[in-house]
Enzyme design. Structure first.
Site, PDB file in Angstrom:
ATOM      1  N   GLN A 150      69.769 -67.163  43.211  1.00 20.91           N
ATOM      2  CA  GLN A 150      69.343 -67.714  44.496  1.00 20.91           C
ATOM      3  C   GLN A 150      68.629 -66.687  45.373  1.00 20.91           C
ATOM      4  O   GLN A 150      67.913 -67.062  46.295  1.00 20.91           O
ATOM      5  CB  GLN A 150      70.546 -68.288  45.263  1.00 20.91           C
ATOM      6  CG  GLN A 150      71.050 -69.623  44.732  1.00 20.91           C
ATOM      7  CD  GLN A 150      70.043 -70.758  44.880  1.00 20.91           C
ATOM      8  OE1 GLN A 150      69.057 -70.669  45.606  1.00 20.91           O
ATOM      9  NE2 GLN A 150      70.281 -71.841  44.158  1.00 20.91           N
ATOM     10  N   GLY A 173      68.702 -69.594  34.004  1.00 23.88           N
ATOM     11  CA  GLY A 173      69.788 -68.902  34.686  1.00 23.88           C
ATOM     12  C   GLY A 173      71.123 -69.063  33.980  1.00 23.88           C
ATOM     13  O   GLY A 173      71.889 -68.099  33.850  1.00 23.88           O
ATOM     14  N   THR A 174      71.402 -70.269  33.524  1.00 24.47           N
ATOM     15  CA  THR A 174      72.693 -70.502  32.863  1.00 24.47           C
ATOM     16  C   THR A 174      72.822 -69.629  31.624  1.00 24.47           C
ATOM     17  O   THR A 174      73.849 -68.978  31.411  1.00 24.47           O
ATOM     18  CB  THR A 174      72.842 -71.998  32.496  1.00 24.47           C
ATOM     19  OG1 THR A 174      72.968 -72.747  33.702  1.00 24.47           O
ATOM     20  CG2 THR A 174      74.076 -72.229  31.637  1.00 24.47           C
ATOM     21  N   CYS A 230      80.303 -88.794  45.920  1.00 24.67           N
ATOM     22  CA  CYS A 230      81.269 -89.782  46.376  1.00 24.67           C
ATOM     23  C   CYS A 230      81.314 -90.876  45.351  1.00 24.67           C
ATOM     24  O   CYS A 230      80.443 -91.704  45.258  1.00 24.67           O
ATOM     25  CB  CYS A 230      80.800 -90.266  47.731  1.00 24.67           C
ATOM     26  SG  CYS A 230      81.091 -91.925  48.247  1.00 24.67           S
TER      27      CYS A 230
END
Lengths: 391, 385
Positions: free
Chosen positions: B182, B72-73, B327
């Protein structure tokens, strides 16, 4: 003519009666470090080691540069003790030096000889002069400079003749295993690997303990600690790593103890667990990466509260270092890039907003009594995962 | 070993057993280079031809509109850079959105550095574009409009058909690229009917292996290659074809076209969304309402619980999901998608994405609801004071 590597060791000269023991350990460490290089042989000579059957894998020099106890080393040519061979090897060495300098232009050199075989017909001075004159003839355009030469061709006449021009600094220190064993509290940050490296450099074997707070930290952060251990094994040899589950302790402290003491209490629990593991491993001391004043739990007052948790000595080799100095060392020993990998650490939930910087020991002990420390510690140690990290 | 419930299908999908077999057979027996003149080369070429036909059939256009890439990239890079390079004499303005995948967003950032001008269109708080915004942004020097069909993080579905129509009605003719990575295989896609010029696809989102993607290009559209070499894929994408990957992609598409019920994913998502909402009332749904978004993506926040803490707690019980942001103590970036939909820091930090595939079952949805509920309740007691 054969390629060898000549290794020099230092401080163990000083150890008088213990010297044969130190030398044996160092030889065994060298042999283990070079295990991956097939056919390599380590030979002991007076005040030196020689590596024979060097092969052509250039990584062997990186490997050697990480062995504690070696001051410096040189890739060398070994030839018979006759002038023809010595001249030929000297030419090769000078040619190699010229290539390394990027050309012959204005190159100055000298020849320095040592003779432990006094039956050799020429004195050291004569040998240097003869070879120097030979090289001047062979390489028109270079000049001799005995005070500040760009290249020095070394000749050592022993049972063979050894010739080299490069002296590569080694890791220094003392052979790992000659100074006992210690337990390193290894966090995955920048400081603790450096602390472990510094103590191991003085001949100490390491066992590492990492506290794992799943799901607040992930398997990736555990993997990172294993990677850090693996880098350290290049210097210190195999490391046994204990991964101790720490979540329950953090959660209990969070629920039952004053917020501002959480970090201190956690540090005390880590120390206590470290001490238990140290006793099990027959290690006599703990090592931490603390540096004075770096964070609230590393003030003088906080450090004495942490120390109080254990009866074992706690070594803090970074205590007087600035962060920037620690970072420089981490870069030098190759742990920095791994230490700064941004794997998530959500333990910030358990970090107090306003931690105590001048805690009182009696108050901290009181707070600690609010949880069933003995049970928590036993549970954590019993569930520790043991990982043998080898290079 | 815990029973795995894999709900991270928007990241990647498990390879379908039939696909794996086709790939394995290809590697073992059809190993020739399609460019070789002998029979083994021809056999490999035939395999690629069959896969190309399969993709073309699914998209409703001819096989010569399909070009295989490494994924995809690469397909997105090729679509965007290839179009910009081919049309730079006509103009240097492009339009895209604020919620694109990094392989589109960062390619446009690169073009900006190289002198192109790029308009990044905003979305509403559901992650939806206003088609009027696009027609308003189109200028005479606009050479490319690049819109993602289904957003990978929150599952918003753009009305690409309407967008294309409105742009064309304005009498402008920028190339229209749709990132369908997607949506392909989950939502009906008819690029030729809809007037899309370039469409980009990826194999591993639909049970083919990683390392294979494709570019659909309507007949007559011209782009410049990005990779130069032996001129494979009609010169659009040089490099020896990834024959096993292509075969796997073709087989995955065949399986979906033949056996997959596109309504099935909606049914699964409905069970999951309704179950979670009922058990955990303070759950927040990010992006469109479940029935309006893509059939396989559900993004939710449980305020006060950090997304990755929940993620790890869930993985311990065998449920695999994703988070929006990582995080780490030093870098706490909120994803551009959450910025675009105006989500607060707290919502963004606690967001988790559950994404489904045809290989999930209804029973897994019920079990996942139970497990999420349990983990959320366990973690509720430990939030930053």
């Amino acid at each position: 003519m054969e390629n060898v590597i000549l290794l020099r060791y230092g401080e163990i000269h000083l150890k008088g009666q213990n010297r044969p023991y130190f030398e044996r350990v160092l030889q065994s460490n060298i042999e283990k470090a070079l295990e991956a290089y097939k056919d390599v042989r380590v030979i002991k000579a007076q005040g030196r080691y020689f590596i024979e059957n060097v092969g052509d894998d250039p990584r062997i020099y990186d490997t050697i540069s990480r062995i504690f106890g070696i001051i410096s080393f040189s890739p060398a040519l070994r030839v018979a003790k006759n002038m023809e061979d010595i001249q030929e090897a000297a030419e090769l060495q000078l040619k190699d030096a010229i290539d390394a300098q990027g050309g012959l232009n204005g190159l100055s050199f000298k020849v320095e000889s040592r003779r432990s075989d006094k039956t050799f017909p020429l004195t050291s001075m004569e040998l240097s002069r003869t070879i120097g004159a030979h090289l001047l003839r062979k390489f028109p355009g270079i000049k001799v400079d005995v005070h500040n030469p760009m290249v020095t061709i070394h000749i050592e006449v022993r049972e063979w003749t050894y010739m080299y021009h490069r002296i590569i600094p080694g890791a220094g220190g003392m052979p790992v295993g000659t100074n006992g064993k210690a337990v390193l509290l290894l966090s995955g940050g920048i400081d603790s690997p450096v602390a472990g490296w510094m103590i191991s450099k003085r001949g100490v074997e390491l066992t590492a303990v990492h506290f794992h707070s799943f799901p607040y930290t992930s398997d990736r952060s555990k993997e990172k600690v294993i990677d850090l251990c693996r880098i350290l094994t290049g210097y210190c040899g195999p490391i046994r790593l204990y991964v101790v589950p720490f979540t329950r302790i953090q959660q209990e402290l969070y629920q039952k103890c004053p917020d501002k003491m959480l970090t201190l209490l956690m540090r005390r629990f880590m120390m206590k667990i470290g001490e238990i593991i140290a006793r099990r491993e027959e290690a006599g001391v703990l090592i931490t990466g603390e540096s004075l004043g770096q964070v609230a739990s590393q003030t003088l007052e906080s450090l004495s509260v942490t120390d109080d948790a254990v009866s074992m000595p706690v070594l803090r080799p970074l205590i007087g270092m600035d962060k920037i100095e620690i970072i420089d060392m981490a870069k030098k020993i190759d742990t920095y890039e791994t230490s700064i990998l941004p794997y998530e650490d959500c333990c910030t939930i358990f970090v107090p907003k306003h931690p105590l910087t001048r805690p009182r020991l009696d108050k901290v002990r009181e707070a600690e009594a609010l949880v069933d420390g003995k049970e928590l510690i036993e549970d954590a140690v019993a569930n520790a995962e043991v990982i043998e990290v080898k290079e | 070993m815990v029973n795995e419930i894999y709900l991270d299908n928007a990241a990647t999908t498990p390879v379908h057993p039939g696909v794996a077999k086709a790939v394995m057979d290809c590697m073992m027996y059809t190993y020739g280079n399609p460019s070789s003149l002998h029979r083994l080369g021809l056999n490999a070429e035939k395999k690629i031809k069959a896969a190309r036909e399969q993709l073309a059939f699914a998209l409703g256009d001819s096989p010569d509109s399909i070009f295989f890439t490494s994924g995809g990239t690469e397909a997105n890079n090729l679509a965007i850079i290839g179009t910009a390079m081919a049309r730079k004499r006509e103009g240097k303005h492009c339009i895209t959105t604020q919620i694109e995948h990094p392989s589109v967003l960062n390619t446009f950032k690169y073009l900006e550095k190289e002198g192109w001008e790029v308009t990044y269109l905003p979305t509403d708080n559901q992650g939806m574009l206003d088609p009027e915004d696009i027609t308003g942004a189109v200028r005479p020097d606009t050479v490319l409009v690049s819109i993602m069909h289904v957003n990978n993080e929150i599952g918003s579905v753009q009305p690409v058909e309407d967008i294309v129509r409105l742009v064309k009605e304005k009498g402008m003719s920028p190339v229209i690229h749709v990132d369908a990575i997607q949506s392909f295989g989950k939502i009906d896609l008819k690029p030729r009917n809809w007037g899309i010029d370039i469409l980009t696809l990826s194999g591993h989102k639909i049970h083919a292996p990683k390392g294979i993607g494709a570019l659909y290009m309507r007949k007559g559209v011209k782009i410049h290659p990005v990779l130069w070499g032996g001129g494979q894929e009609k010169g659009v994408r040089s490099g020896t074809e990834n024959v096993p990957g292509v075969v796997g992609f073709g087989e995955a598409v065949r399986w979906i076209e033949q056996d997959a019920d596109k309504k099935y994913l909606y049914r699964l998502k409905g069970i999951l969304a309704a179950g979670l909402q009922e058990r955990i009332p303070d759950m927040v749904i990010n992006g469109p309402a479940p029935e309006k978004g893509a059939p396989h993506i559900l993004n939710v926040s449980f305020p006060g619980i950090r997304g990755e803490v929940l993620l790890h707690a869930l993985e311990d019980k065998g449920v695999y999901v994703s988070t929006g942001s990582a995080c780490s103590s030093r870098r706490e970036a909120i994803s551009p998608v959450f910025q675009a939909i105006g989500a607060g820091k707290e919502i963004a930090r606690s967001a988790v994405r559950l994404s489904l595939s045809y290989m999930n079952t209804q029973d897994e949805m019920y079990r996942a609801v139970d497990i999420v509920e349990r983990c959320v309740n366990e973690l509720k007691g430990f939030t930053r004071r």
